[in-house]
Design a protein around this motif. Structure first.
Motif, short mmCIF file in Angstrom:
data_model
loop_
_atom_site.label_atom_id
_atom_site.label_comp_id
_atom_site.label_asym_id
_atom_site.label_seq_id
_atom_site.Cartn_x
_atom_site.Cartn_y
_atom_site.Cartn_z
N VAL A 257 1.84 -18.11 70.99
CA VAL A 257 2.08 -16.68 71.18
C VAL A 257 3.57 -16.46 71.36
O VAL A 257 4.19 -17.06 72.25
N ASN A 258 4.17 -15.62 70.50
CA ASN A 258 5.56 -15.22 70.67
C ASN A 258 5.56 -13.88 71.38
O ASN A 258 5.25 -12.84 70.79
N ALA A 259 5.89 -13.90 72.68
CA ALA A 259 5.82 -12.70 73.50
C ALA A 259 6.83 -11.65 73.08
O ALA A 259 6.66 -10.46 73.36
N ARG A 260 7.92 -12.05 72.41
CA ARG A 260 8.96 -11.09 72.03
C ARG A 260 8.58 -10.30 70.80
O ARG A 260 8.90 -9.12 70.70
N THR A 261 7.91 -10.93 69.85
CA THR A 261 7.56 -10.25 68.60
C THR A 261 6.08 -9.89 68.50
O THR A 261 5.69 -9.16 67.61
N VAL A 265 -0.35 -17.18 66.48
CA VAL A 265 -0.79 -18.16 65.48
C VAL A 265 -1.84 -19.05 66.12
O VAL A 265 -1.62 -19.62 67.19
N ILE A 266 -3.00 -19.17 65.46
CA ILE A 266 -4.11 -19.97 65.97
C ILE A 266 -4.44 -21.02 64.92
O ILE A 266 -4.70 -20.69 63.76
N ASN A 267 -4.40 -22.31 65.30
CA ASN A 267 -4.71 -23.32 64.30
C ASN A 267 -6.23 -23.51 64.16
O ASN A 267 -7.02 -22.98 64.96
N ALA A 361 -8.37 -24.63 73.93
CA ALA A 361 -7.11 -24.85 73.25
C ALA A 361 -5.97 -24.71 74.24
O ALA A 361 -6.13 -24.11 75.31
N GLU A 362 -4.83 -25.28 73.86
CA GLU A 362 -3.62 -25.11 74.66
C GLU A 362 -2.96 -23.79 74.29
O GLU A 362 -2.75 -23.50 73.11
N LEU A 363 -2.68 -22.96 75.27
CA LEU A 363 -2.05 -21.67 75.04
C LEU A 363 -0.56 -21.82 75.32
O LEU A 363 -0.13 -22.09 76.43
N VAL A 364 0.26 -21.65 74.26
CA VAL A 364 1.70 -21.82 74.35
C VAL A 364 2.36 -20.47 74.20
O VAL A 364 2.18 -19.78 73.18
N ILE A 365 3.14 -20.05 75.19
CA ILE A 365 3.87 -18.79 75.16
C ILE A 365 5.34 -19.08 74.86
O ILE A 365 6.00 -19.80 75.62
N LEU A 366 5.85 -18.55 73.77
CA LEU A 366 7.25 -18.77 73.39
C LEU A 366 8.15 -17.73 74.04
O LEU A 366 7.74 -16.59 74.26
#
Length: 366
Positions: A257-261, A265-267, A361-366
């Motif tokens: 997850v790109n918090a700025r934009t 994206v989910i694989n 799933a692993e939730l990654v915040i950019l």
């Protein structure tokens, strides 16, 4: 005998696991030591049309150093105006196996107040590696893609970046970097992305092509390959290994997850346990208006203004939807789109599913 059995067992296990499309070994990593090296240099660009550094102290000192190389010493106390010169940093990439006499591209960037390097020429400058040794010599005319113009009233316009330029084939290699690939005890292949399964599969494919126990996975990144000494023999071996195909392991389940934009994206490995999700939107609206009140004719009243407020609450009703056990990526996207969730809403839903333990799933915040 035991080693042959273990190798056969690994091949059987890996063939049974889900995998992505077959890839060439050269596309998922590279051999250790076969890499480029960064070079840097400090030099002077001359021939600028009045867009240089002017009389900056370090520009003057640099020019004095350049002229001293030719036996010319500027008189003490004299600092020439150097509007036609600029102090620059030079950067370059020295490719693997680059030999003396070969030429490489260089990038030249201004360090001072130079407005533009357009039309300038770089004076002969040594390029150093991380060990402080000279590996190339740079010189040539700059190609600058940007430009700038300035009016008498102070207005100016700048297109792209005129303070940076390139010189194609602007440096000549003077020294080769020793890779050690011809004399090292073993060859080591490093994966671009760490994965124990992929490392084991690469080792198994190499053993299947060149013989049992020729290769072994050291960890999740490195595969050690036994090879006879000699540059010619190892070159042929490395070429054969690079063109082998291997089934890379499926990536770990991950949601980016790109918090700025607001990009999500989910694989394809993401799964969701049974969960019920509802999503709504509550809107409170307040409208303010003014009404003029006039007094009756011939009365003693005065004209007044009366405030009128209208308060309303709107709640967007969206149905709850159920995620069946173990849905795949397509099912998750279809369910979320069905309720018309925006990217920001989708992030909130995913975070709630993760907190509830339903998102596998692993939730990654950019």
């Amino acid at each position: 005998m035991l080693r042959a059995f273990v190798t056969a067992l690994l091949l059987t296990l890996f063939a049974a696991q889900p995998a992505l499309a077959a890839e060439r070994v050269k596309d998922i990593g590279r051999f250790q030591g076969i890499r480029s090296n960064q070079l840097t240099g400090y030099g002077i660009v001359v021939g600028l049309p009045g867009s240089g550094d002017d009389n900056l102290e370090y520009t003057v000192q640099s020019m004095k150093g350049v002229t001293a190389r030719f036996g010319f010493q500027l008189p003490p106390g004299i600092n020439p105006s150097l509007k036609n010169s600029a102090v620059v940093m030079i950067t370059a990439e020295l490719p693997a196996f680059a030999k003396p006499g070969q030429r490489i591209d260089i990038t030249v960037s201004s360090m001072g107040r130079a407005k533009s390097l357009r039309g300038g020429s770089l004076i002969l400058t040594p390029l150093l590696g991380a060990d402080g040794q000279i590996y190339a010599m740079a010189q040539g005319n700059l190609a600058v893609g940007g430009l700038g113009a300035e009016g008498a009233d102070g207005s100016k316009i700048v297109v792209n970046v005129p303070s940076t330029g390139r010189i194609p084939d602007g440096a000549t290699v003077e020294r080769a970097v020793e890779t050690g690939f011809a004399t090292a005890p073993t060859l080591t292949f490093n994966l671009a992305r760490a994965d124990f399964t992929t490392a084991q599969r690469v080792a198994a494919v190499i053993n299947g092509r060149f013989g049992t126990m020729r290769a072994r996975a050291i960890d999740a990144v490195s595969v050690s390959v036994s090879a006879p000494p000699g540059a010619d023999v190892r070159t042929m071996l490395m070429s054969d290994i690079e063109n082998l195909t291997v089934d890379s392991a499926e990536a770990a389940a991950r949601v980016i997850v790109n918090a700025r934009t607001g990009t999500v994206v989910i694989n394809s490995a993401v799964r969701v346990s049974p969960a019920a999700v509802t999503h709504g939107k509550l809107t409170v609206r307040i409208d303010e208006a003014q009404r003029v009140i006039q007094p009756a004719p011939f009365s003693q009243g005065e004209t007044a203004v009366e405030q009128q407020s209208a308060i309303g609450v709107e709640e967007e009703v969206k149905p709850m939807f159920l995620l069946d056990p173990g849905p795949k990526l397509a099912d998750v996207v279809k369910a979320v789109n069905a309720i018309g969730a925006s990217p920001a809403d989708l992030v909130a839903i995913l975070e709630a599913l993760k907190e509830a333990g339903a998102l596998k799933a692993e939730l990654v915040i950019l």
